[in-house]
Enzyme design. Structure first.
Site, PDB file in Angstrom:
ATOM      1  N   CYS A 112       0.822  -1.390   0.007  1.00 27.34           N
ATOM      2  CA  CYS A 112      -0.145  -0.114  -0.121  1.00 27.34           C
ATOM      3  C   CYS A 112       0.812   1.178  -0.061  1.00 27.34           C
ATOM      4  CB  CYS A 112      -0.888   0.035   1.093  1.00 27.34           C
ATOM      5  SG  CYS A 112      -2.562   0.907   0.794  1.00 27.34           S
ATOM      6  N   HIS A 220      -3.812  -5.169   0.693  1.00 28.82           N
ATOM      7  CA  HIS A 220      -3.336  -5.461   2.167  1.00 28.82           C
ATOM      8  C   HIS A 220      -3.228  -7.084   2.183  1.00 28.82           C
ATOM      9  CE1 HIS A 220      -2.728  -1.607   3.809  1.00 28.82           C
ATOM     10  NE2 HIS A 220      -3.591  -1.257   2.968  1.00 28.82           N
ATOM     11  N   GLU A 222      -1.342  -8.496   4.022  1.00 31.27           N
ATOM     12  CA  GLU A 222      -1.145  -9.026   5.360  1.00 31.27           C
ATOM     13  C   GLU A 222      -2.181  -9.179   6.558  1.00 31.27           C
ATOM     14  OE1 GLU A 222      -1.196  -6.148   4.422  1.00 31.27           O
ATOM     15  OE2 GLU A 222      -2.400  -4.990   5.955  1.00 31.27           O
TER      16      GLU A 222
END
Ligand SMILES: N[C@@H](CCC(=O)NCCCC(=O)O)C(=O)O
Length: 251
Positions: A112, A220, A222
């Site tokens: 990001c 994202h 993660e």
């Protein structure tokens, strides 16, 4: 072999009446559980970080997301109110960390804000408030308190055939989340576009001719690394590259 170490640049944030150097837990958790590495949080200092000393001690760099934006002075533009908020300490830490990692062949995963830093670090530019641009969807973080909803999987990106990511994520459509107001405008010369959204927003890049794994994604991975296949695959590929770098250093 001891766990390899991955540098994660902090953000400089003010809350609870103090100022802090912080990384959101989701990035630390994904580094540990998804990549199998030891995070090393790097303070967001405007000066005082010895980038070479840091890179001597790590086996990877994970440039995380953040609410702040890269200051336009780093890509040759005057700042406007629409470009904020800023984080000079994060810029001063992350941009040279990214450049140094690429120079040394240290694996890099940029997420990001991280992909935006990667693009700027290599000479590209950014667009701001992209949802206001003709034909561009709203990629912003949903304004809801529940993080699972804010980071919910809600958009398609198309992974290009023959890209570095194709062996990791597969070619074609995958579903990802989206929490950003800025995006790559002019792509840096050394970056190859790896995935795009249906509105043309660049969603992933890789570094052309990189000495090691060097990928940026606008979404994202993660956040859902425990349950989402593409997210887990991306962090495993990063972790494998970091272990490979660590082993090469040991020889
Ligand atoms: N600030 C940049 C990058 C966005 C980003 O990293 N988002 C992660 C979530 C941040 C938050 O909690 O608000 C942009 O807006 O494009």
């Amino acid at each position: 072999m001891p766990k390899p170490v991955v540098a994660i640049p902090c953000d400089f944030r003010e809350f609870d009446g103090n100022v802090w150097h912080v990384v959101a837990h989701q990035y630390v958790r994904a580094a540990v559980e998804g990549a199998g590495v030891m995070p090393f949080l790097v303070p967001a200092l405007e000066s005082g970080n010895d980038i070479d000393e840091i890179l001597d001690r790590v086996d990877g760099v994970l440039a995380s997301g953040a609410r702040s934006n890269v200051h336009p002075s780093h890509y040759g533009r005057e700042a406007t109110d629409a470009d904020g908020p800023f984080d000079a300490g994060r810029d001063a830490t992350s941009l040279p960390l990214i450049r140094g990692a690429l120079d040394r062949g240290i694996p890099l995963l940029a997420i990001c804000r991280g992909i935006q830093e990667l693009n700027v670090a290599l000479g590209g530019t950014l667009a701001t408030e992209i949802q206001d641009l003709p034909g561009i969807s709203d990629h912003r973080k949903p304004d809801v308190p529940d993080l699972d909803i804010a980071y919910g999987i809600r958009q398609d990106v198309v992974v290009k055939e023959g890209s570095c990511l194709a062996p990791v994520l597969g070619t074609g459509r995958i579903r990802v989340n989206s929490l950003h107001r800025q995006a790559i405008a002019a792509t840096a010369p050394r970056l190859a576009v790896e995935a795009v959204a249906d509105d043309g927003t660049i969603e992933a890049v890789s570094v052309i001719g990189a000495k090691a794994f060097a990928v940026g994604v606008q979404w994202h991975p993660e956040y859902w690394v425990r349950t989402d296949g593409p997210s887990a695959a991306l962090f495993k590929a990063f972790g494998d590259a970091v272990r490979g770098y660590r082993e090469s250093k040991a020889k």
